[in-house]
Design a protein around this motif. Structure first.
Motif, PDB file in Angstrom:
ATOM      1  N   THR A  78       0.842  -1.199   0.000  1.00  0.00           N
ATOM      2  CA  THR A  78       0.000   0.000   0.000  1.00  0.00           C
ATOM      3  C   THR A  78       0.874   1.245   0.000  1.00  0.00           C
ATOM      4  O   THR A  78       1.769   1.390   0.824  1.00  0.00           O
ATOM      5  CB  THR A  78      -0.924   0.015   1.222  1.00  0.00           C
ATOM      6  OG1 THR A  78      -1.771  -1.143   1.188  1.00  0.00           O
ATOM      7  CG2 THR A  78      -1.779   1.271   1.239  1.00  0.00           C
ATOM      8  N   ALA A  79       0.619   2.143  -0.965  1.00  0.00           N
ATOM      9  CA  ALA A  79       1.337   3.415  -1.045  1.00  0.00           C
ATOM     10  C   ALA A  79       0.383   4.538  -0.667  1.00  0.00           C
ATOM     11  O   ALA A  79      -0.844   4.365  -0.628  1.00  0.00           O
ATOM     12  CB  ALA A  79       1.875   3.627  -2.461  1.00  0.00           C
ATOM     13  N   HIS A  80       0.937   5.713  -0.368  1.00  0.00           N
ATOM     14  CA  HIS A  80       0.127   6.872   0.000  1.00  0.00           C
ATOM     15  C   HIS A  80       0.485   8.045  -0.896  1.00  0.00           C
ATOM     16  O   HIS A  80       1.663   8.351  -1.101  1.00  0.00           O
ATOM     17  CB  HIS A  80       0.340   7.244   1.474  1.00  0.00           C
ATOM     18  CG  HIS A  80      -0.199   6.224   2.432  1.00  0.00           C
ATOM     19  ND1 HIS A  80       0.498   5.078   2.770  1.00  0.00           N
ATOM     20  CD2 HIS A  80      -1.385   6.165   3.104  1.00  0.00           C
ATOM     21  CE1 HIS A  80      -0.225   4.356   3.622  1.00  0.00           C
ATOM     22  NE2 HIS A  80      -1.369   4.997   3.839  1.00  0.00           N
ATOM     23  N   ARG A  81      -0.538   8.695  -1.444  1.00  0.00           N
ATOM     24  CA  ARG A  81      -0.364   9.827  -2.332  1.00  0.00           C
ATOM     25  C   ARG A  81      -0.728  11.116  -1.607  1.00  0.00           C
ATOM     26  O   ARG A  81      -1.753  11.192  -0.933  1.00  0.00           O
ATOM     27  CB  ARG A  81      -1.257   9.698  -3.563  1.00  0.00           C
ATOM     28  CG  ARG A  81      -1.099   8.395  -4.350  1.00  0.00           C
ATOM     29  CD  ARG A  81       0.270   8.253  -4.939  1.00  0.00           C
ATOM     30  NE  ARG A  81       0.271   7.359  -6.090  1.00  0.00           N
ATOM     31  CZ  ARG A  81       1.248   6.558  -6.416  1.00  0.00           C
ATOM     32  NH1 ARG A  81       2.342   6.501  -5.659  1.00  0.00           N
ATOM     33  NH2 ARG A  81       1.174   5.798  -7.489  1.00  0.00           N
TER      34      ARG A  81
ATOM     35  N   ASP B 243       0.147  15.165   7.048  1.00  0.00           N
ATOM     36  CA  ASP B 243       0.219  13.741   7.368  1.00  0.00           C
ATOM     37  C   ASP B 243      -0.788  12.935   6.559  1.00  0.00           C
ATOM     38  O   ASP B 243      -0.675  11.718   6.452  1.00  0.00           O
ATOM     39  CB  ASP B 243      -0.044  13.516   8.862  1.00  0.00           C
ATOM     40  CG  ASP B 243       1.092  14.051   9.723  1.00  0.00           C
ATOM     41  OD1 ASP B 243       2.211  14.144   9.184  1.00  0.00           O
ATOM     42  OD2 ASP B 243       0.850  14.371  10.890  1.00  0.00           O
ATOM     43  N   ARG B 244      -1.761  13.640   5.976  1.00  0.00           N
ATOM     44  CA  ARG B 244      -2.794  12.940   5.229  1.00  0.00           C
ATOM     45  C   ARG B 244      -2.243  12.462   3.891  1.00  0.00           C
ATOM     46  O   ARG B 244      -1.547  13.202   3.197  1.00  0.00           O
ATOM     47  CB  ARG B 244      -3.991  13.869   4.990  1.00  0.00           C
ATOM     48  CG  ARG B 244      -5.157  13.177   4.311  1.00  0.00           C
ATOM     49  CD  ARG B 244      -6.263  14.178   3.998  1.00  0.00           C
ATOM     50  NE  ARG B 244      -5.814  15.162   3.022  1.00  0.00           N
ATOM     51  CZ  ARG B 244      -5.784  14.950   1.714  1.00  0.00           C
ATOM     52  NH1 ARG B 244      -6.159  13.767   1.242  1.00  0.00           N
ATOM     53  NH2 ARG B 244      -5.371  15.876   0.890  1.00  0.00           N
ATOM     54  N   GLY B 245      -2.550  11.273   3.543  1.00  0.00           N
ATOM     55  CA  GLY B 245      -2.181  10.726   2.238  1.00  0.00           C
ATOM     56  C   GLY B 245      -3.152   9.635   1.864  1.00  0.00           C
ATOM     57  O   GLY B 245      -3.468   8.769   2.676  1.00  0.00           O
ATOM     58  N   GLU B 246      -3.657   9.672   0.649  1.00  0.00           N
ATOM     59  CA  GLU B 246      -4.665   8.699   0.237  1.00  0.00           C
ATOM     60  C   GLU B 246      -3.996   7.379  -0.138  1.00  0.00           C
ATOM     61  O   GLU B 246      -3.031   7.358  -0.905  1.00  0.00           O
ATOM     62  CB  GLU B 246      -5.458   9.237  -0.951  1.00  0.00           C
ATOM     63  CG  GLU B 246      -6.156  10.557  -0.672  1.00  0.00           C
ATOM     64  CD  GLU B 246      -7.058  10.494   0.557  1.00  0.00           C
ATOM     65  OE1 GLU B 246      -7.642   9.429   0.826  1.00  0.00           O
ATOM     66  OE2 GLU B 246      -7.169  11.530   1.258  1.00  0.00           O
ATOM     67  N   PRO B 247      -4.475   6.266   0.405  1.00  0.00           N
ATOM     68  CA  PRO B 247      -3.845   4.967   0.130  1.00  0.00           C
ATOM     69  C   PRO B 247      -4.209   4.462  -1.268  1.00  0.00           C
ATOM     70  O   PRO B 247      -5.304   4.693  -1.770  1.00  0.00           O
ATOM     71  CB  PRO B 247      -4.427   4.062   1.214  1.00  0.00           C
ATOM     72  CG  PRO B 247      -5.771   4.668   1.524  1.00  0.00           C
ATOM     73  CD  PRO B 247      -5.604   6.156   1.352  1.00  0.00           C
TER      74      PRO B 247
ATOM     75  N   SER C   2      -9.099   9.831   3.577  1.00  0.00           N
ATOM     76  CA  SER C   2      -8.267   9.602   4.762  1.00  0.00           C
ATOM     77  C   SER C   2      -8.634  10.514   5.928  1.00  0.00           C
ATOM     78  O   SER C   2      -8.260  10.236   7.071  1.00  0.00           O
ATOM     79  CB  SER C   2      -6.788   9.809   4.399  1.00  0.00           C
ATOM     80  OG  SER C   2      -6.568  11.130   3.946  1.00  0.00           O
TER      81      SER C   2
ATOM     82  N   SER D 182      -7.733   4.442  -7.022  1.00  0.00           N
ATOM     83  CA  SER D 182      -7.997   5.100  -5.746  1.00  0.00           C
ATOM     84  C   SER D 182      -8.250   6.596  -5.966  1.00  0.00           C
ATOM     85  O   SER D 182      -7.632   7.206  -6.847  1.00  0.00           O
ATOM     86  CB  SER D 182      -6.799   4.918  -4.801  1.00  0.00           C
ATOM     87  OG  SER D 182      -7.004   5.599  -3.585  1.00  0.00           O
TER      88      SER D 182
END
Length: 657
Positions: A407-410, A435-439, A494, A641
Motif C-alpha cells: 500500500t502506497a500513499h499519495r 500527514d494525510r495521504g490517500e492509500p 483519509s 484510488s
C-alpha cells in the motif's frame, strides 16, 4: 583432423563445404578438441560449397594462433579457394588447380525478390574479395574481373598471381571429383569434368637400366588377384552405401545433429541401424515436455526457425493482424497442418500419431515453436481488444505506476503550503507536508481460457482470436468498473469524510443549465489548501454525465447563446465549451440526473496505477495434463484510488435537493 604430436595437427578438407560435407559447426568442434596448437597443416581437395559455412571456417582458421601451411592436394575451387587463403605458405603440386568465381545461388519470387537476391550476391562478393586481396595483393577491381570470368588456374598460374607460394613436383591426384557441384562450373576445363590430368612426370618415363636377372618370386594366381579386387570393390561399395544411408537418415533434421552424424560416419562399424538408435537417443533427450513462459523467445539456427517464422506470419495474416505475404508457402494451410509442419521440419516423425496425439506433441515438444506461435497470435488479439475498447475513464483519470503490491500513499493537491520567503544569506527550510495521504495498492485481475486440441484440428480460429480479443476488452472494462464505482459510491477519504461532502465543498444541487454548471465551476475554482488557505485555482476540464443527459449537456455547453434567449438578442453563452463532455453509461446505473465535474487529466482526481507502468494485460501459458491443449491466463495488475476531492465536484442534478 588428427593431432600429429609436438602441438601440431593435420586437417583434411576432402569434401564439399557445408551441410552435405564439412560444416562449420563440425569443423569448430573438431578444431577445439585438438587443444592448443602451434602449427596446422591444412590439406584441401574440395569443389567448394556453402558461402557462409566457408566464411566461418576461414575465420576460425584465420583467428587461430597457430601458424598454418596449406596444401592444395588436388582442387581448391569456389569457397575452398577462400579457405586456402589462410595459409602462409600455400603449397601446390604442379598438377593441382584452383578456381575462383562470383557467388551464385538459386531463388524464386517476383522481380523485386530477384533484385534483392542479386544485391545479396553482390554483398557476398564484397565479403570474399578481401580474403583474396590480403593474400595476393591485387586490387578489388582486378579480383572482381577474375571472379566474373570464373578463373581456373594451374599451380604455376596461382604462383604468378599470388594465390600460392610454393610449387612442388606433381603427385598422383585423386582420379575423380565426386560432387554434383562440378556441373555448376561453366569454365571448368573439359578434361577435369571427368578426370584430373595425369602428373607431368608420368608423361615421359625416364630411361631405365638394362634388366638384370632376378630370382624367381612366386606370383599370385590370376584368380586370387580377381578375388582380392572383388572384395576390395565390395568393401568400398558397402562403405559408400553406409555413409549415404547415414547422411540420408540425418538429412531430415535441419542440420541439428551434425556432430552425431560425423561421429557415426567416422565409426566404420556404425551401420544405419546403429546410427538410427543413436539419433533416437539424442531426440529423446530433447523431448521432455516443459512449461514455457509466455515471454520465452526461441531462436534456432536451422530450418526450424524459417518454418516457425513462416507459420507465424501466415497465421497472423489469417487472423487479420498482418498483410498476406504471397510468397509464404504456409498461407493455405490449416492450424492442424501448422502443427504437423512444426514437428516434421524439426525432423520429428509423426506418421504413427493420430491427429489428437500429433497436435498434443506439437504443443509440448521442447523443440516445437507451435505453442509459442499460438501464444503470439492470442496475445496480439488481447492487445487489440484492449486498445480498441472504448472506455472513457482514460480521458480524465490520472495514470500512475507502482513497483510492488504494498500500500502506497499519495499526497493530494493541498499537501504543500506556499513557498516561504528566504532572506538574503538565510538557509532554506524543509517543507512540512500534511500527514494525510490517500492509500492506493495494486490488485491482480485475470481469467483463464484454453486453446484446445479440438479447436486446432477443426481449424477454429475463434478460440485463438475472438476469445482473447473479448478478454482484452474485458480487462479494460474491469478498470473502468473500478473507476466509476469509486466515483458513484462516494467512499471515505483519509480525513474520515466522504469524497463528495459539504465539508469538502464539492457538492452542488442543480440540473444541467448555465447557472447550475457555473455554480459547480465556482466550487472547484475556489478550493483552497487546507492549512494556509492558499487558493489552488483549479479549472474544470471535463463534464461527466450519464447518457440520459448527453444531449442536454451538448446543447448547454456547446451553444453560442444561452438556452431560451432570442438568437438576435446578443446574449452569449458564458460557459460555452468550458469543459469536454464525457457521457458514461455506468453513471446511468446510479442516477439518470447526477453529473460531475473533473479537473484536467493529470490532476489529483482518481488515479489508475499499473505495476511498473505496464498498462496492457499480459498472458501466461501452461501446457500439461490439466488441460487438453494450452491453458492461457490473462492478467492485469492495477490499483484505483481517489487522490483528492478538490479536483472533483458532484451535482445531484435536482434543483433544491
Amino acid at each position: 583432423m588428427k593431432a600429429s604430436g609436438d602441438r601440431q595437427a593435420d586437417i583434411y578438407i576432402y569434401d564439399e563445404i557445408g551441410y552435405w560435407g564439412v560444416t562449420a559447426r563440425q569443423f569448430a568442434g573438431s578444431l577445439k578438441s585438438l587443444g592448443d596448437l602451434d602449427h596446422i597443416n591444412l590439406h584441401i581437395h574440395s569443389p567448394g560449397g556453402d558461402v557462409f559455412d566457408g566464411i566461418a571456417i576461414y575465420n576460425l582458421l584465420n583467428g587461430h594462433s597457430a601458424s598454418k601451411t596449406v596444401y592444395i592436394d588436388g582442387l581448391a575451387a569456389s569457397m575452398a579457394s577462400v579457405i586456402a587463403m589462410v595459409g602462409n605458405p600455400v603449397i601446390m603440386p604442379e598438377n593441382a588447380m584452383m578456381m575462383i568465381h562470383k557467388p551464385w545461388g538459386v531463388t524464386g519470387g517476383d522481380a523485386n525478390d530477384m533484385r534483392d537476391y542479386a544485391d545479396l550476391l553482390d554483398k557476398v562478393e564484397t565479403v570474399l574479395i578481401p580474403s583474396y586481396a590480403k593474400k595476393t595483393g591485387k586490387t578489388t577491381d582486378e579480383l572482381a574481373d577474375m571472379l566474373g570470368e570464373e578463373t581456373w588456374m594451374t599451380a604455376q598460374e596461382c604462383i604468378e598471381h599470388g594465390f600460392a607460394d610454393q610449387l612442388t613436383p606433381a603427385v598422383q591426384a585423386m582420379a575423380r571429383i565426386n560432387s554434383k557441384r562440378i556441373e555448376e562450373f561453366n569454365a571448368m576445363p573439359r578434361n577435369l569434368k571427368h578426370m584430373i590430368t595425369p602428373p607431368k612426370a608420368s608423361a615421359a618415363p625416364a630411361p631405365q637400366p638394362a634388366p638384370q636377372p632376378a630370382p624367381a618370386v612366386p606370383q599370385p594366381a590370376p584368380a586370387a588377384i580377381a578375388d582380392e579386387n572383388a572384395i576390395r570393390a565390395q568393401v568400398i561399395a558397402e562403405q559408400r552405401a553406409r555413409v549415404t544411408g547415414i547422411r540420408d537418415l540425418f538429412a531430415g533434421f535441419g542440420g541439428r545433429h551434425q556432430a552425431l552424424q560425423a561421429e557415426c560416419i567416422e565409426d566404420i562399424e556404425c551401420d544405419v541401424n546403429r546410427a538410427k538408435d543413436k539419433l533416437l537417443a539424442a531426440l529423446g533427450q530433447e523431448s521432455t515436455p516443459t512449461n514455457r513462459p509466455a515471454a520465452a523467445n526461441h531462436i534456432h539456427a536451422g530450418n526450424g526457425n524459417i518454418t516457425g517464422d513462416g507459420i507465424r506470419q501466415a497465421l497472423m495474416a489469417r487472423a487479420g493482424y498482418e498483410n498476406r505475404d504471397n510468397s509464404n508457402p504456409y498461407n493455405a494451410m490449416s492450424m492442424r497442418e501448422y502443427a504437423r509442419m512444426s514437428l516434421t521440419e524439426r525432423g520429428i516423425g509423426v506418421a504413427s500419431y493420430n491427429p489428437m496425439q500429433m497436435v498434443g506433441l506439437a504443443l509440448t515438444h521442447s523443440t516445437s515453436d507451435f505453442g509459442n506461435i499460438l501464444l503470439d497470435v492470442a496475445n496480439k488479439s488481447i492487445l487489440q481488444g484492449w486498445e480498441e475498447a472504448d472506455e472513457t475513464f482514460e480521458q480524465w483519470t490520472k495514470k500512475g505506476q507502482l513497483s510492488d503490491f504494498k500500500t502506497a500513499h499519495r499526497v493530494g493537491l493541498g499537501g504543500f503550503p506556499s513557498l516561504r520567503k528566504v532572506r538574503e544569506g538565510a538557509e532554506y527550510k524543509y517543507v512540512t507536508t500534511s500527514d494525510r495521504g490517500e492509500p492506493i495498492a495494486l490488485a491482480t485481475y485475470g481469467e483463464i481460457f484454453s486453446i484446445t486440441r479440438q479447436a486446432i484440428i477443426n481449424d477454429d480460429l475463434n478460440q485463438l482470436t475472438d476469445v482473447p480479443l473479448k478478454m482484452g476488452r474485458a480487462a479494460k472494462a474491469t478498470i473502468g468498473d473500478l473507476v466509476y464505482t469509486i466515483l458513484t459510491s462516494n467512499p471515505k477519504m483519509s480525513d474520515g469524510k466522504a469524497l463528495f461532502s459539504s465539508d469538502h465543498r464539492n457538492m452542488a444541487s442543480s440540473g444541467i443549465d448555465v447557472s447550475g454548471l457555473d455554480a459547480a465551476r465556482q466550487l472547484m475554482r475556489t478550493q483552497k489548501e487546507g492549512t494556509t488557505g492558499r487558493t489552488l485555482n483549479i479549472r474544470p476540464a471535463f463534464l461527466l454525465v450519464p447518457t440520459a443527459l448527453e444531449t442536454m449537456a451538448s446543447q448547454t455547453v456547446k451553444s453560442a447563446s444561452v438556452k431560451g434567449a432570442d438568437v438576435n438578442a446578443g446574449i452569449i453563452n458564458p460557459i460555452q465549451n468550458f469543459a469536454t463532455i464525457i457521457a458514461e453509461p455506468r453513471l446511468d446505473d446510479k442516477s439518470a440526473v447526477q453529473w460531475y465535474l473533473a479537473a484536467a487529466q493529470g490532476m489529483d482526481t482518481i488515479e489508475v496505477a499499473y505495476l511498473d507502468g505496464v498498462e496492457a494485460p499480459y498472458i501466461d501459458q501452461q501446457e500439461g495434463f490439466n488441460t487438453d491443449g494450452i491453458a492461457t491466463k490473462v492478467r492485469i495488475d492495477a490499483g484505483v484510488s481517489p487522490l483528492d476531492w478538490r479536483g472533483l465536484v458532484r451535482s445531484t442534478g435536482e434543483q433544491g435537493s
